[in-house]
Each structure stands twice: as C-alpha cells, then as structure tokens.
Design a protein around this motif. Structure first.
Motif, PDB file in Angstrom:
ATOM      1  N   GLY A  71      53.134  18.409  43.534  1.00 33.81           N
ATOM      2  CA  GLY A  71      53.163  17.576  44.626  1.00 33.81           C
ATOM      3  C   GLY A  71      53.371  16.099  44.131  1.00 33.81           C
ATOM      4  O   GLY A  71      54.159  15.290  44.866  1.00 33.81           O
ATOM      5  N   THR A  96      43.281   9.112  47.416  1.00 35.67           N
ATOM      6  CA  THR A  96      44.321   9.780  47.258  1.00 35.67           C
ATOM      7  C   THR A  96      44.261  10.369  45.628  1.00 35.67           C
ATOM      8  O   THR A  96      43.639   9.785  45.015  1.00 35.67           O
ATOM      9  CB  THR A  96      45.543   9.171  47.440  1.00 35.67           C
ATOM     10  N   LYS A 197      45.819  24.482  46.954  1.00 32.28           N
ATOM     11  CA  LYS A 197      46.297  23.958  48.153  1.00 32.28           C
ATOM     12  C   LYS A 197      46.413  25.261  48.888  1.00 32.28           C
ATOM     13  O   LYS A 197      46.278  26.399  48.647  1.00 32.28           O
ATOM     14  CB  LYS A 197      47.526  23.368  47.866  1.00 32.28           C
TER      15      LYS A 197
HETATM   16  C1  LIG Z   1      47.342  17.769  45.123  1.00 35.99           C
HETATM   17  C2  LIG Z   1      47.679  16.455  45.691  1.00 35.99           C
HETATM   18  C3  LIG Z   1      48.695  15.615  45.104  1.00 35.99           C
HETATM   19  C4  LIG Z   1      49.548  15.945  43.905  1.00 35.99           C
HETATM   20  O1  LIG Z   1      50.131  17.251  43.819  1.00 35.99           O
HETATM   21  P1  LIG Z   1      50.255  18.005  42.547  1.00 35.99           P
HETATM   22  O2  LIG Z   1      50.946  19.307  42.825  1.00 35.99           O
HETATM   23  O3  LIG Z   1      48.879  18.407  41.866  1.00 35.99           O
HETATM   24  O4  LIG Z   1      50.931  17.222  41.586  1.00 35.99           O
HETATM   25  C5  LIG Z   1      49.076  14.509  45.860  1.00 35.99           C
HETATM   26  N1  LIG Z   1      48.568  14.198  46.924  1.00 35.99           N
HETATM   27  C6  LIG Z   1      47.391  14.643  47.343  1.00 35.99           C
HETATM   28  C7  LIG Z   1      46.787  14.116  48.712  1.00 35.99           C
HETATM   29  C8  LIG Z   1      47.004  15.928  46.878  1.00 35.99           C
HETATM   30  O5  LIG Z   1      45.931  16.490  47.230  1.00 35.99           O
END
Ligand SMILES: *Cc1c(COP(=O)(O)O)cnc(C)c1O
Length: 409
Positions: A71, A96, A197
């Motif tokens: 993410g 965030t 997620k």
């Molecule tokens: C989990 C998350 C991210 C980052 O994702 P990763 O896969 O852990 O790098 C970014 N923004 C939000 C809101 C998140 O919950």
C-alpha cells in the motif's frame, strides 16, 4: 452449583493474523502451485499478475489497475504519477498509516494535514479547503476503517481548484459512495493487500485509475520506467522496481474471487452488532453517509468519557479481560507527532523536503488539531474480519454492554 453465565465464558475471536480469520483455501493453493510448476515467478512474464490487474479493474469498474508491492508503494506510485516539484504540498489526513506519508517525503512533498470529522475520523471538503495553498499539488483522502469519505463536496472542491485527488482505499474495499466504489471516484485509487486488509497476499498493493496518462506513468513507475513494448525502450525517468511477484499475484487472485463474500460477511455481522448496541448511553455506533456503504475493515465505537469512566481506554481494559483486544484511540497520536516529523529525520541532516517548504506549510503541533484530538480520544476500534459469526458478535455486544454499565458515571 449455579451454572456459569454465558458472558463469564472466555471466547476466542477469529484473528486476521492467522487462518482463524482468513479465507485461504484450495483455490490459492492451486494457483500458487501452478505458478511454481510453471517456473515463472515474475509478473513481467507470467499470467497471474496480468489476470489480477484485469479482474481487479473489472470488479471496481475502473479502466486500469496495476499490482505493486505494498500500500505504501501504491501511494508512492500515485504521487510519482502526479510528479510534484520538491517543496510542493499534498494535503492528507491527520489520521493515517505512516505508509501513506513516507512516500510523499521521498518525492520531496511536504505533507499538509487536514483535520477530520470526529464522528467518522475522515477528512471533509471543509477541513481540506482550509489547507489549500498555491503549492497544493494533490489531495489524498483516506477512507478510514471501510467507511468512505463524503466524496461529492471533496471532488467539487478539487475540480474547482484543479487539484487531483488520490484516494487511499487501503482499508476500504468495495465500499460504495453513490454508484461508484471507493477508490474509483478520484483520479487515482490506492489499495493495500497487507496481512490485515480485506484481501491479502501478505504484502502487496494495487493502484487504479480511469485516466490513460496517469495509468501509463504508474505502469512505468512500477517498472523502473522501462518502456516495455515500446519501439525504442529506455529508462525514461527515475523510478523503482515496485512489481508484485507471480506468487503473490496468485494468492491475490484467489482472494479477489472471494472479496464480495468477505465484504458481505463483514457487513452482515457489523449490522448485527450495530443493532445490538443501540441505546447504550455514551456509546455511539459508526456514522455512515446516507448514500454510502461501509465495508468494515474495523468496527469503531465512539465512547463518551463524560458518561463512561475512563472512556475508550476504560472500555478497552474491561474488554481485554474478556479476550476482546480492541485499540482505544486507534493510532493514539497523529502521524505528525511521530519522531520522523517532529525531528525531521529524513535524508542525512538536510531535513528534506521540509527545508524547501513554504513558510507556514509545516504545521505539526498537536494544539492546532482539536478535532483530531477529539476523534482519537473517543474512538474504540474493535477488531473485525470475515470469519466473525453471530455468536462472536453477541459475545462482543454482551461484553460491551456489561463494560459500559460497570463504568457508568
Ligand atoms: C495499511 C495502510 C497503508 C499502507 O499499506 P502497506 O501495505 O502496509 O504499505 C496506507 N494507508 C492506510 C490507510 C493503511 O491502512
């Protein structure tokens, strides 16, 4: 002997950190096995990465989707496609994940934080507008916990000012705002496929867009800006390798096929909890916009400490005794209160990109964010996942009710 009341039993809730709360089955095993037997583990040559991208785009009704490593990478790719100048600003939210902020700084962007609505913990057009300057190059809205932001007014404001919108939909899969899915309303949508997620491949991410030019730039940014398929390919600009592997794509494809079921389970059990928790003075269930659906990455309560002793922290302590491991105050402090921002620990001793910031752009003082403070103070985040059953929900509801009455002021 009197029989033990049901609520005195300790139940163990399914966890998204292991098989109890996740949905891997023969599908993912078959796909991964196929990848391994093929001997092709890179998505530049294999078919699973491409299938995942195509099916993800189809499911969301977006024209383009690309898989990437996380993410955080998805956010980095989105910002790179917008290509701000060093010292430019992107407005984001005070609540965030750090993974949505570090990529900004790597791209030379100064994160400017908008306040949140304490009822939803999401940014609004009103809070964003206060932070717009002549150097604002994009707005990142984060759909927190599965609950979409009020996108109508936000898009109106952004279009009026000519500022692109990136949706951080890492916590929000298949949530609808009007007719569109969260992640497809702005210019670019970013998703995380991290372990916890809605759908996961351990670590992974997706970006989506309907804009052909942004799509092209994002594809290149994932691929070291190498022009695959071009007549005279070259490395066109500075870019990383952010490609997902075929093994991850195989798992993600299996997960994508179950996404609707997973979301429906989360919604059905959440609806039951909302029903069971009505009428407890001092406890509020999630607030959802009339034309939106919430897909419950987590289930949040708002706890009023003028009515309940210790507020969200007090509730969490009692729930913990019952094996319900909630997160009072969520991330506890906004990201800008972390050392990286407070001490500007970035590249060497340069304090880049803050050293290039417009006067007044850097505002990382807690006292300037009263709505954020209020939101974090009251929120109690209950863990949630697609394996919850009616029994789990009734157990949680009973114990929330008991905790609230024990802490009643
Ligand atoms: C989990 C998350 C991210 C980052 O994702 P990763 O896969 O852990 O790098 C970014 N923004 C939000 C809101 C998140 O919950």
């Amino acid at each position: 002997m009197t029989p033990v009341a049901k609520t005195e039993l300790l139940m163990s809730l399914p966890s998204d950190q292991d098989a109890s709360g996740r949905t891997f089955d023969e599908t993912e095993i078959a796909y991964v096995t196929e990848v391994l037997k093929s001997g092709t583990l890179t998505t530049t040559k294999g078919k699973f990465g491409k299938m995942l991208e195509q099916k993800f785009a189809e499911k969301l009704g977006a024209k383009f989707a690309y898989a990437c490593t996380s993410g955080s990478a998805a956010i980095h790719i989105a910002v790179a496609a917008i290509n701000p100048e060093p010292g430019d600003e992107i407005i984001t939210t005070s609540i965030t994940d750090m993974g949505a902020l570090t990529p900004l700084m790597y791209r030379g962007v100064v994160p400017v934080f908008a306040e949140v609505d304490p009822k939803t913990l999401n940014v609004t057009a009103e809070t964003i507008e206060k932070k717009i300057s002549e150097r604002t190059k994009a707005i990142i809205v984060t759909h927190l916990f599965g609950n979409p932001c009020e996108m109508g007014p936000i898009m109106e404001l952004a279009r009026e000012k000519g500022i692109p919108v990136i949706e951080d939909s890492a916590q929000t899969f298949l949530a609808k705002k009007g007719d569109a899915f969260a992640g497809t309303i702005g210019d670019i949508g970013c998703f995380s496929l991290q372990q916890g997620k809605h759908m996961t491949t351990g670590e992974g991410g997706m970006v989506v867009t309907n804009d052909e030019k942004l799509a092209r730039k994002m594809f290149l940014y994932i691929n070291k800006a190498w022009g695959y398929g071009d007549a005279n390919p070259d490395h066109y600009f500075m870019a990383l390798n952010y490609r997902m592997s075929e093994l991850q794509a195989a798992v993600a494809l299996g997960q994508l096929e179950k996404l609707e079921t997973c979301v429906a389970n989360r919604q059905n059990t959440a609806a039951l909890l909302t029903e069971l928790l009505q009428g407890i003075d001092g406890i509020e269930t999630p607030v959802i916009a009339p034309d939106a659906t919430h897909t419950y990455w987590k289930y949040c309560l708002s706890v009023d400490d003028s009515k309940i002793e210790g507020g969200s922290v007090g509730m969490a302590q009692l729930l913990k005794e019952k094996n319900i491991f909630s997160a009072p105050r969520y991330i506890v402090k906004p990201a800008f209160m972390c050392q990286v921002f407070q001490e500007k620990n970035t590249l060497g001793t340069s304090q880049f990109p803050f050293n290039l910031a417009r006067e007044g752009a850097v505002d990382y003082e807690m006292e300037n964010y009263p709505l954020t403070a209020k939101a974090l103070h009251d929120v109690l985040v209950l863990p949630w996942n697609e394996k919850y059953t009616e029994e789990h929900v009734r157990y949680i509801a009973d114990n929330v009710r008991i905790a609230a009455s024990r802490l009643r002021k």
